[in-house]
Motif scaffolding. Structure first.
Motif, short mmCIF file in Angstrom:
data_model
loop_
_atom_site.label_atom_id
_atom_site.label_comp_id
_atom_site.label_asym_id
_atom_site.label_seq_id
_atom_site.Cartn_x
_atom_site.Cartn_y
_atom_site.Cartn_z
N LEU A 2 51.01 13.64 -1.52
CA LEU A 2 51.88 13.59 -2.69
C LEU A 2 51.57 14.72 -3.67
CD1 LEU A 2 54.16 12.04 -4.06
CD2 LEU A 2 52.42 10.62 -5.15
N VAL A 3 50.30 15.00 -3.89
CA VAL A 3 49.91 16.10 -4.78
C VAL A 3 50.37 17.43 -4.19
CG1 VAL A 3 47.91 17.37 -5.67
CG2 VAL A 3 47.99 14.89 -5.85
N LEU A 4 50.17 17.62 -2.89
CA LEU A 4 50.62 18.84 -2.24
C LEU A 4 52.14 18.99 -2.32
CD1 LEU A 4 49.52 21.24 -0.60
CD2 LEU A 4 49.91 19.89 1.46
N HIS A 5 52.84 17.88 -2.20
CA HIS A 5 54.30 17.86 -2.28
C HIS A 5 54.78 18.31 -3.67
CE1 HIS A 5 58.29 16.51 -1.09
NE2 HIS A 5 58.39 15.84 -2.22
N VAL A 6 54.17 17.78 -4.70
CA VAL A 6 54.56 18.13 -6.07
C VAL A 6 54.22 19.60 -6.37
CG1 VAL A 6 54.09 17.65 -8.52
CG2 VAL A 6 54.43 15.78 -6.92
N LEU A 7 53.05 20.05 -5.91
CA LEU A 7 52.67 21.45 -6.13
C LEU A 7 53.62 22.39 -5.40
CD1 LEU A 7 48.76 21.32 -5.98
CD2 LEU A 7 50.22 21.70 -7.97
N VAL A 27 55.90 25.31 -7.15
CA VAL A 27 55.82 26.70 -6.71
C VAL A 27 57.19 27.20 -6.26
CG1 VAL A 27 54.81 28.21 -4.94
CG2 VAL A 27 53.37 26.60 -6.15
N ILE A 28 57.95 26.36 -5.56
CA ILE A 28 59.29 26.77 -5.13
C ILE A 28 60.17 27.06 -6.35
CG2 ILE A 28 61.43 25.93 -4.07
CD1 ILE A 28 59.71 24.50 -2.01
N ILE A 29 60.10 26.21 -7.36
CA ILE A 29 60.89 26.43 -8.58
C ILE A 29 60.49 27.74 -9.23
CG2 ILE A 29 61.29 25.57 -10.92
CD1 ILE A 29 61.05 22.73 -9.72
N THR A 30 59.19 28.00 -9.31
CA THR A 30 58.70 29.23 -9.93
C THR A 30 59.15 30.46 -9.14
OG1 THR A 30 56.77 28.02 -10.73
CG2 THR A 30 56.63 30.42 -10.74
N LYS A 71 59.64 35.48 1.50
CA LYS A 71 58.71 34.91 2.48
C LYS A 71 57.89 33.77 1.87
CE LYS A 71 58.30 39.08 5.26
NZ LYS A 71 57.43 40.18 5.68
N MET A 72 57.46 33.95 0.63
CA MET A 72 56.67 32.91 -0.02
C MET A 72 57.53 31.66 -0.27
SD MET A 72 53.65 33.97 -0.12
CE MET A 72 52.90 32.75 -1.15
N PHE A 125 56.68 27.94 1.26
CA PHE A 125 56.52 26.73 0.45
C PHE A 125 57.65 25.73 0.70
CE2 PHE A 125 53.44 29.30 -1.83
CZ PHE A 125 52.42 28.38 -2.01
N ALA A 126 58.82 26.21 1.11
CA ALA A 126 59.89 25.28 1.50
C ALA A 126 59.48 24.53 2.77
CB ALA A 126 61.18 26.04 1.72
#
Length: 121
Positions: free
Chosen positions: A6-11, A15-18, A54-55, A59-60
């Protein structure tokens, strides 16, 4: 395990939004998000487009894998819950039943009552 996913999912979502917000539009300059033309060399000759692309794709992928993992864990927890249906009380059997009148039978008159409520005879 579920908390770590869950923590990895939120992070990954943050990151995707950023990364999406940092990417440039099709008509923007190569250094528009960094404030100048001198920053074009930070990500090489192609600019920042392919790096951010690519990043974002990486992350997606992490986001989708964590989504499926959380869904799988939730389905396993739902299967492990036993006795949930036992908490629902059973319907009691009604012993006082009313016979339905047959077609063609005459109706019996109800006794006169001294109530203000009209009767349906």
């Amino acid at each position: 395990m579920e908390a770590l996913i869950l923590v990895l999912h939120v992070l990954a979502a943050v990151v995707i939004i950023t990364l999406v917000l940092l990417q440039q539009g099709k008509g923007a300059d190569a250094g528009a998000s960094f404030g100048g033309g001198a920053s074009q060399t930070v990500f090489g000759g192609q600019g920042s487009g392919s790096f951010f692309g690519k990043m974002t794709a990486l992350f997606a992928l992490i986001f989708f894998v964590t989504s499926f993992s959380l869904a799988y864990l939730a389905s396993q927890q739902a299967k492990n819950i036993s006795g949930a249906a036992d908490l629902v009380p059973a319907a009691s059997h009604v012993s006082n039943s009313v016979d339905m009148p047959k077609l063609g039978e005459s109706k019996k008159k109800a006794p006169e009552s001294k109530s203000d409520i009209p009767s349906t005879n």
